[in-house]
Design a protein around this motif. Structure first.
Motif, PDB file in Angstrom:
ATOM      1  N   LEU A 223      26.177 -21.763  28.986  1.00 14.17           N
ATOM      2  CA  LEU A 223      25.443 -20.496  28.993  1.00 14.17           C
ATOM      3  C   LEU A 223      24.485 -20.537  30.178  1.00 14.17           C
ATOM      4  N   SER A 226      20.352 -18.575  30.820  1.00 11.73           N
ATOM      5  CA  SER A 226      20.268 -18.376  29.371  1.00 11.73           C
ATOM      6  C   SER A 226      18.918 -17.812  28.943  1.00 11.73           C
ATOM      7  N   ASP A 273      30.381 -15.871  28.200  1.00 10.45           N
ATOM      8  CA  ASP A 273      30.160 -14.440  28.323  1.00 10.45           C
ATOM      9  C   ASP A 273      28.916 -14.061  27.521  1.00 10.45           C
ATOM     10  N   THR A 274      27.851 -13.711  28.210  1.00 17.63           N
ATOM     11  CA  THR A 274      26.585 -13.420  27.521  1.00 17.63           C
ATOM     12  C   THR A 274      26.613 -12.105  26.753  1.00 17.63           C
TER      13      THR A 274
END
Length: 379
Positions: A223, A226, A273-274
């Motif tokens: 991530l 983040s 994929d955020t």
């Protein structure tokens, strides 16, 4: 030929579920189930204890149930053994299983699946049973304390079997017909019966899903940039249930390694994929191990530990921090759930009473290990 391939198929009167519509809670609510308040109860079978996230279930209009299942006795006892062949028919065709300790053998429509920690299964209306699980022999108190994980390491596979299970609505409110009772099962014959009736209100795209924790699509991705603070790098695994659930539920696991170890199976070829953190009209976080910090709309923070669950409205809370050696399951309940209706008690009882008569499709395989389940999800 035995009961697996027989049955009076001439029945009428079944209709699609026509009970009350399901409605996700669209308010900015936050409901927390603390593990310290858990009540493990033998709700369905004497061999297993169930810990329900009741606060979240009730706050979300009783549309989605998440519970922990902890096996507590050997599967083979003088008065009971493996489950019979049965079906679950929840609204939307949804049953999710995430194994978190031990090892299991499930039989889905004649094919054996040997699974351990981190395995994800999603299915409904497929004839299935539970054949085997590991049991540690520990006392109930000690057994419930054994840690859970989504990493299939040898130590975790030696514990008693545990898994997280989720249904749309409560299993007691929809049909769960027994198709073949335990005294009628012929182990030498491949079960070859499956549901293919059109009455159920499942989404068109729904299907059977199995994700092995070591498969390429199950690898944890880093991530980057983040919004989640942590002393350790944060990784995300997409458990892949959004499409096979008929776009009813999205699922991800957010995790960190223990300090000084590389525990998680990772892919560094691409970042996580955020947008996954934006999925869900209602969001559920369940801490599998470690600790996680959350912030609500007013800026107040609260911490969850292993076994805790928070259920919240879409923008009511956010995950802002995770500790080392932490694993958190995130489920996002999607808009399509509002298109479903529940079963009426009359429908539920009628279908439960039909049992094996609802079978309308047969498939003969050369071996148990060949072919996909032929349940109506593939019809």
């Amino acid at each position: 030929m035995n009961v697996h391939a027989t049955g009076d198929l001439k029945f009428t009167g079944l209709t699609r579920p026509d009970g009350a519509p399901l409605r996700l809670n669209d308010q900015e609510f936050v409901a927390i189930d603390r593990y310290r308040n858990a009540k493990f109860e033998a709700t369905y079978r004497p061999q297993a204890l169930y810990n329900r996230a009741n606060e979240g279930f009730h706050a979300n209009n009783e549309t989605f149930l998440l519970h922990e299942v902890a096996t507590n006795l050997p599967i083979y006892l003088p008065d009971t053994g493996p489950t019979d062949f049965h079906l679950h028919l929840p609204p939307g065709g949804f049953q999710l299983v995430l194994v978190t300790s031990g090892a299991f053998t499930f039989d889905y429509d004649g094919r054996f699946y040997n699974v351990g920690p981190g395995a994800v299964m999603l299915q409904s209306a497929i004839v299935h049973r539970q054949l085997f699980y590991t049991w540690s022999g520990l006392s109930t108190e000690e057994n419930l304390k054994t840690p859970q994980t989504v990493v299939p390491d040898p130590i975790s596979m030696g514990y008693s079997g545990k898994f997280l299970e989720a249904f749309i609505t409560d299993p007691t409110t929809f049909p769960n017909p027994t198709i073949v009772g335990p005294d009628q099962i012929n182990e030498a014959e491949t079960p070859r019966v499956a549901w293919s009736h059109s009455l159920h209100d499942r989404p068109v795209d729904a299907g059977f899903w199995l994700q092995d924790p070591l498969a390429l699509d199950a690898l944890f991705k880093p991530l980057t940039d983040s919004p989640i603070k942590s002393a350790m790098p944060v990784y995300v695994r997409d458990i892949g249930i959004e499409a096979p659930s008929g776009h009813l539920v999205a699922g991800h696991i957010i995790a960190t390694d223990p300090r000084g170890q590389s525990l998680l199976s990772k892919s560094t070829s691409s970042a996580a994929d955020t947008t996954c953190f934006a999925k869900g009209e209602v969001v559920i976080y369940r801490v599998i191990r470690g600790t996680a910090e959350f912030r609500n709309k007013t800026g107040e923070t609260f911490e969850l530990a292993a076994g805790d669950v928070v259920t919240a409205g879409k923008n009511a809370t956010s995950l802002v921090g995770v500790g080392e050696n932490t694993q958190v399951l995130r489920l996002g309940l999607l808009k399509g759930m509002n298109d479903l209706r529940s079963w009426t008690p009359t429908q539920r009882d009628e279908i439960d009473g039909l049992a094996g008569q609802i079978i309308t499709q047969k498939d003969i395989r050369p071996l148990r290990t060949e072919g996909k389940p032929v349940g109506y999800l593939y019809g």
